[in-house]
Design a protein around this motif. Structure first.
Motif, PDB file in Angstrom:
ATOM      1  N   THR B 134       0.976  -1.238   0.008  1.00 41.08           N
ATOM      2  CA  THR B 134      -0.273   0.148   0.019  1.00 41.08           C
ATOM      3  C   THR B 134       0.923   1.253  -0.111  1.00 41.08           C
ATOM      4  N   ALA B 135       0.244   2.324  -0.277  1.00 38.44           N
ATOM      5  CA  ALA B 135       0.761   3.645  -0.385  1.00 38.44           C
ATOM      6  C   ALA B 135       0.831   4.099   1.038  1.00 38.44           C
ATOM      7  N   LEU B 136       1.576   5.033   1.719  1.00 40.47           N
ATOM      8  CA  LEU B 136       1.625   5.479   2.978  1.00 40.47           C
ATOM      9  C   LEU B 136       2.166   6.914   2.937  1.00 40.47           C
ATOM     10  N   PRO B 137       1.556   7.848   3.565  1.00 34.98           N
ATOM     11  CA  PRO B 137       1.697   9.298   3.640  1.00 34.98           C
ATOM     12  C   PRO B 137       3.179   9.220   4.264  1.00 34.98           C
ATOM     13  N   THR B 138       4.059  10.252   3.572  1.00 34.91           N
ATOM     14  CA  THR B 138       5.461  10.445   4.252  1.00 34.91           C
ATOM     15  C   THR B 138       5.530  12.028   4.296  1.00 34.91           C
ATOM     16  N   SER B 180      13.525   4.115  -5.843  1.00 31.48           N
ATOM     17  CA  SER B 180      14.470   3.708  -4.732  1.00 31.48           C
ATOM     18  C   SER B 180      13.931   2.661  -3.769  1.00 31.48           C
ATOM     19  N   VAL B 181      14.578   1.620  -3.374  1.00 24.39           N
ATOM     20  CA  VAL B 181      14.098   0.615  -2.543  1.00 24.39           C
ATOM     21  C   VAL B 181      15.139   0.574  -1.212  1.00 24.39           C
ATOM     22  N   GLY B 182      14.539   0.076  -0.227  1.00 29.09           N
ATOM     23  CA  GLY B 182      15.081   0.057   1.374  1.00 29.09           C
ATOM     24  C   GLY B 182      14.502  -1.159   1.896  1.00 29.09           C
ATOM     25  N   LEU B 183      15.541  -1.901   2.556  1.00 25.36           N
ATOM     26  CA  LEU B 183      15.068  -2.983   3.278  1.00 25.36           C
ATOM     27  C   LEU B 183      14.865  -2.725   4.676  1.00 25.36           C
ATOM     28  N   GLY B 213      19.790   0.185   0.373  1.00 24.83           N
ATOM     29  CA  GLY B 213      20.570  -0.335   1.610  1.00 24.83           C
ATOM     30  C   GLY B 213      19.321  -0.498   2.756  1.00 24.83           C
ATOM     31  N   PHE B 214      19.654  -0.334   4.115  1.00 19.25           N
ATOM     32  CA  PHE B 214      18.798  -0.756   5.096  1.00 19.25           C
ATOM     33  C   PHE B 214      18.124   0.553   5.595  1.00 19.25           C
ATOM     34  N   VAL B 215      16.937   0.272   5.692  1.00 17.15           N
ATOM     35  CA  VAL B 215      16.126   1.548   6.473  1.00 17.15           C
ATOM     36  C   VAL B 215      15.671   1.191   7.854  1.00 17.15           C
ATOM     37  N   GLU B 216      15.255   2.191   8.661  1.00 16.60           N
ATOM     38  CA  GLU B 216      14.901   1.955   9.959  1.00 16.60           C
ATOM     39  C   GLU B 216      13.510   2.388   9.948  1.00 16.60           C
ATOM     40  N   GLY B 217      12.525   1.916  11.029  1.00 16.98           N
ATOM     41  CA  GLY B 217      11.171   2.309  11.250  1.00 16.98           C
ATOM     42  C   GLY B 217      10.972   3.697  11.080  1.00 16.98           C
ATOM     43  N   ASP B 218      11.854   4.604  11.340  1.00 14.07           N
ATOM     44  CA  ASP B 218      11.312   6.057  11.373  1.00 14.07           C
ATOM     45  C   ASP B 218      11.664   6.830   9.674  1.00 14.07           C
ATOM     46  N   ASP B 219      12.294   5.523   8.984  1.00 11.81           N
ATOM     47  CA  ASP B 219      12.343   6.273   7.590  1.00 11.81           C
ATOM     48  C   ASP B 219      11.191   6.119   6.967  1.00 11.81           C
ATOM     49  N   ILE B 220      10.243   5.131   7.294  1.00  7.58           N
ATOM     50  CA  ILE B 220       9.164   5.088   6.350  1.00  7.58           C
ATOM     51  C   ILE B 220       8.427   6.301   6.304  1.00  7.58           C
ATOM     52  N   LYS B 222       9.670   9.375   7.039  1.00  8.05           N
ATOM     53  CA  LYS B 222      10.653  10.197   6.517  1.00  8.05           C
ATOM     54  C   LYS B 222      10.571  10.285   5.194  1.00  8.05           C
ATOM     55  N   GLY B 223       9.926   9.476   4.425  1.00  3.49           N
ATOM     56  CA  GLY B 223      10.099   9.120   2.901  1.00  3.49           C
ATOM     57  C   GLY B 223      11.563   8.808   2.411  1.00  3.49           C
ATOM     58  N   THR B 224      12.468   8.157   3.210  1.00  2.00           N
ATOM     59  CA  THR B 224      13.982   8.163   2.656  1.00  2.00           C
ATOM     60  C   THR B 224      13.909   7.369   1.333  1.00  2.00           C
ATOM     61  N   VAL B 225      13.127   6.318   1.331  1.00  2.00           N
ATOM     62  CA  VAL B 225      13.121   5.634  -0.111  1.00  2.00           C
ATOM     63  C   VAL B 225      11.604   5.538  -0.531  1.00  2.00           C
ATOM     64  N   ASP B 226      11.534   5.189  -1.750  1.00  2.00           N
ATOM     65  CA  ASP B 226      10.170   5.173  -2.353  1.00  2.00           C
ATOM     66  C   ASP B 226       9.469   3.803  -2.095  1.00  2.00           C
TER      67      ASP B 226
END
Lengths: 343, 343
Positions: B134-138, B180-183, B213-220, B222-226
């Motif tokens: 799903t899409a989520l707001p960032t 961009s993809v993050g794990l 690369g890796f992202v953390e819970g707060d990155d979701i 923040k919109g760090t990755v697409d």
């Protein structure tokens, strides 16, 4: 020195702000609690300078203990463990090991703190892995959650041990008799979840822990149970996700109030209301995560903690020393083992 | 009937509100999109009555298709699969299988929808498990996240497949080239995380996916990755945790504004500001999770969706049909397989 003095060691160099937060928080705690003695561990000169800045000097309740190294936020746990044996973090933990302090606090690198504390202090008998536990605000007050990142790939037995530690700690620090415990899962139905969670549910159902079954992510903040138990990977993602959501909401709220002069004026009108609201969920008030399951009390302060938040971590340490948390966990483990044998 | 008409099947009985939401949302979508045809699947009488309530009748763009059963929210997936072969959910999915519709939408029981869709439609070649995305707001706009609960215990290969599906879907529906993809992980360092995540990181690094690369819970948020990729257990907990935090914040905000007459008046003053703020993170605007990896387009609407939210799910389905998502995933998988062989 009276017998009922409590001593806590503080890693003065840890966290984003080091001595500039730890020293004033220490001075404040010493003013508030007369039976408290603090050992500040870190660079002697840096600590003395900071004390001077606050018009204070070391005395028999505020002892400076030199340590020549500092664990950096990006040091690997193994690097800290092997290469920084004289770090402020390690030496603070040593104070607990050697009986000079009843607890220690660090705002430093979590991975390094966990690895070092585990290496120096060892786990309690019957505990395979220590866990990180903290209080979180809920609609009904607050709840405790563990593990928050010390362990990935926790087995059913590990989750069961987390539940016991969480139950004991919550019962002691909140004064709740047999607090309710929930296992974090993807659904409330018995058939859902992974094998680890299902196995832990079986172990908990058979014990006299006040086990309430599976809870879901939204139950954490509803306050459905007093203790939420999960694997460290899940707990860490869940906690960081929470931070992310709160920051996003705050971002969009600020944006809405900053749109134009009228909305900015409106913001001024409601400032006291917004402040009262924020106080309810202020993460600083919940600062001080405990590394439970160790033979000693180790508190992790948030790296970005300010003086108010770091003082909360000191209060948490004092409370856990007073309540004798590690010994009570060992006692409860013994009871549950007896119970399992009797079944 | 012109060739460029698109047909979508709607489970009219699913979700908390059934026909009372699905029918008006369908009528609205038909008014907005002239090349759209809808098949409403459910109890013929109930659907006809609801249509009458809105002064509407079936026609060649609004077809009623009778189904005698309804999957309940607490039905187990296996019960729905074996015991409810004539459910509105199953018959709606059958419309896709039989080529009568290019997509279907249900607001019913997620587990049953996933199991039934997988059984009826099968997975795409090269895809072991479908996922929920799903899409989520960032803070920067929005991001896509998967898996949100279809799978627990995902292997590295599964996470890799999720990444491909997420990348293709995001690229198509958002019009972003190579998103961009993050794990999702517990830390950004390479050594952190469990074996599954580490293995997936290796697979992604070697591919031409735009892996960050890796992202953390707060990155979701923040919109760090697409695209944020994770196991379904973690994704589900993370999503529900987010809901929980948002509800708690809203609870305490209401409480602060309801404290007394003065704060209530202040609340009235800032009502337009608060509304503008809420619109930014309105979950209804993000309604419509896709079950990707199937040989057909299946959209899950939130069970509590209102007419506005359900209409969003219809728009999502239309977009995915237009963009031909399943075929594009298969195509991309083929390219990546070629690439792997070439290495």
């Amino acid at each position: 020195m009276p017998d009922d003095m409590m001593t806590i060691a503080l890693d003065a160099m840890g966290g984003d702000h080091g001595v500039s937060v730890v020293v004033p928080a220490a001075l404040q705690a010493l003013r508030e609690m007369s039976a408290l003695r603090l050992i500040l561990v870190g660079d002697q000169q840096v600590m003395a300078d900071e004390l001077k800045r606050h018009g204070a000097t070391p005395d028999d309740r505020l002892i400076l203990h030199h340590a020549s190294q500092v664990v950096e936020m990006d040091d690997l746990p193994s690097q800290a463990l092997r290469g920084k044996k004289d770090s402020s973090m390690r030496v603070a933990i040593n104070q607990v090991k050697e009986g000079n302090a009843q607890a220690c606090i660090s705002a430093g690198n979590t991975g390094a703190l966990m690895a070092t504390a585990r290496f120096v202090l060892k786990t309690l008998p019957g505990i395979d892995r220590p866990a990180i536990i903290t209080a979180l605000p809920t609609i009904r007050g607050h709840a405790h959650m563990l593990d928050l990142g010390a362990n990935v790939d926790s087995s059913s037995e590990h989750l069961y041990q987390f539940a016991i530690m969480g139950s004991v700690l919550t019962s002691l620090v909140d004064g709740v008799d047999n607090p309710s415990v929930g296992l974090l899962n993807v659904g409330e139905e018995e058939i859902k979840g992974n094998e680890q969670v299902k196995g832990a549910a079986k172990l908990l159902s058979r014990s006299d822990i006040n086990y309430k079954g599976f809870v879901e992510g939204d139950d954490i903040y509803k306050g459905t149970v007093d203790v939420v138990v999960c694997d460290g990977f899940i707990g860490n993602v869940s906690l960081k996700t929470s931070e992310g959501v709160a920051k996003m909401i705050s971002h969009y709220m600020k944006q809405a109030f900053n749109r134009n002069l009228l909305t900015r004026l409106a913001g001024l009108v409601v400032l006291p209301v917004l402040k009262a609201f924020r106080a309810k969920i202020d993460p600083r008030a919940y600062n001080g995560a405990s590394l439970v399951g160790l033979r000693g009390i180790v508190i992790k302060s948030h790296g970005g903690a300010d003086v108010f938040a770091f003082s909360q971590a000191i209060r948490e340490a004092v409370l856990e020393v007073n309540k004798n948390v590690p010994e009570k966990i060992t006692q409860r483990l013994g009871e549950l083992l007896e119970e399992r044998r009797a079944v």
